[in-house]
Design a protein around this motif. Structure first.
Motif, short mmCIF file in Angstrom:
data_model
loop_
_atom_site.label_atom_id
_atom_site.label_comp_id
_atom_site.label_asym_id
_atom_site.label_seq_id
_atom_site.Cartn_x
_atom_site.Cartn_y
_atom_site.Cartn_z
N ILE A 1 0.84 -1.21 0.00
CA ILE A 1 0.00 0.00 0.00
C ILE A 1 0.87 1.25 0.00
CG2 ILE A 1 -1.64 1.34 1.38
CD1 ILE A 1 -2.82 -1.42 2.24
N ALA A 2 1.92 1.27 0.81
CA ALA A 2 2.81 2.43 0.84
C ALA A 2 3.51 2.63 -0.50
CB ALA A 2 3.85 2.27 1.96
N ALA A 3 3.95 1.52 -1.12
CA ALA A 3 4.62 1.62 -2.43
C ALA A 3 3.64 2.10 -3.50
CB ALA A 3 5.21 0.28 -2.82
N LEU A 4 2.41 1.64 -3.44
CA LEU A 4 1.40 2.08 -4.41
C LEU A 4 1.13 3.57 -4.23
CD1 LEU A 4 -0.69 1.55 -6.58
CD2 LEU A 4 -2.28 0.85 -4.78
N TYR A 5 1.01 4.02 -2.99
CA TYR A 5 0.74 5.43 -2.72
C TYR A 5 1.87 6.32 -3.25
CZ TYR A 5 -0.53 9.64 -0.20
OH TYR A 5 -0.87 10.92 0.12
N ALA A 6 3.10 5.83 -3.17
CA ALA A 6 4.26 6.60 -3.63
C ALA A 6 4.52 6.45 -5.13
CB ALA A 6 5.51 6.17 -2.86
N SER A 7 3.79 5.57 -5.78
CA SER A 7 4.03 5.26 -7.18
C SER A 7 3.40 6.29 -8.13
CB SER A 7 3.44 3.88 -7.50
OG SER A 7 3.48 3.62 -8.88
N ASP A 8 4.07 6.49 -9.25
CA ASP A 8 3.50 7.34 -10.30
C ASP A 8 2.30 6.68 -10.96
OD1 ASP A 8 5.45 9.26 -9.87
OD2 ASP A 8 6.78 8.47 -11.42
N GLU A 9 2.11 5.39 -10.72
CA GLU A 9 1.01 4.65 -11.32
C GLU A 9 -0.24 4.63 -10.45
OE1 GLU A 9 2.26 0.95 -13.53
OE2 GLU A 9 3.93 1.21 -12.11
N LEU A 10 -0.26 5.37 -9.36
CA LEU A 10 -1.37 5.33 -8.41
C LEU A 10 -2.71 5.52 -9.11
CD1 LEU A 10 -2.52 5.22 -5.55
CD2 LEU A 10 -2.09 7.67 -5.38
N MET A 11 -2.86 6.54 -9.90
CA MET A 11 -4.15 6.80 -10.53
C MET A 11 -4.48 5.78 -11.62
SD MET A 11 -5.41 9.04 -8.70
CE MET A 11 -6.94 9.15 -9.59
N ALA A 12 -3.48 5.27 -12.30
CA ALA A 12 -3.72 4.26 -13.34
C ALA A 12 -4.22 2.95 -12.71
CB ALA A 12 -2.45 4.00 -14.14
N HIS B 1 5.06 -6.27 -9.04
CA HIS B 1 5.11 -5.16 -9.99
C HIS B 1 5.85 -3.95 -9.40
CE1 HIS B 1 3.81 -2.53 -13.24
NE2 HIS B 1 3.39 -1.67 -12.33
N LEU B 2 5.63 -3.71 -8.11
CA LEU B 2 6.23 -2.54 -7.45
C LEU B 2 7.56 -2.84 -6.76
CD1 LEU B 2 2.96 -1.05 -5.88
CD2 LEU B 2 4.17 -0.23 -7.91
N GLY B 3 7.99 -4.10 -6.81
CA GLY B 3 9.27 -4.47 -6.21
C GLY B 3 9.24 -4.62 -4.70
N VAL B 4 8.09 -4.99 -4.15
CA VAL B 4 7.94 -5.16 -2.70
C VAL B 4 8.07 -6.64 -2.36
CG1 VAL B 4 6.37 -4.86 -0.76
CG2 VAL B 4 6.42 -3.16 -2.58
N THR B 5 8.80 -6.93 -1.29
CA THR B 5 8.94 -8.30 -0.80
C THR B 5 8.59 -8.35 0.68
OG1 THR B 5 11.26 -8.00 -0.20
CG2 THR B 5 10.80 -8.82 -2.43
#
Length: 74
Positions: A20-31, A45-49
């Motif tokens: 969730i934190a990586a998604l929030y910080a991602s440029d792809e959030l709205m997409a 996809h976001l590189g989280v492990t």
């Protein structure tokens, strides 16, 4: 005993929080907004492990994936 190996497929609460934190910080959030997503796939996809460096497996093909939006709603 047969069945699904849930030990290898589980996502920890910490993994979900980091996704969730990586998604929030991602440029792809709205997409990616407004879609049903699978945590293991989004994490990959976001590189989280997980904290131990492992990546949970997606159960999409075992349990079925989330429904896709009708094209008219995109």
């Amino acid at each position: 005993m047969g069945g699904l190996d849930t030990q290898r497929s589980r996502e920890s609460p910490g993994f979900t929080g980091r996704v969730i934190a990586a998604l929030y910080a991602s440029d792809e959030l709205m997409a990616l907004s407004g879609r049903a997503l699978i945590g293991a796939e989004l994490g990959a996809h976001l590189g989280v492990t997980e904290l131990d460096g492992t990546a949970p497996r997606s159960l999409r093909y075992t349990l079925g994936g989330p429904p896709e939006l009708d094209p008219s709603l995109r």
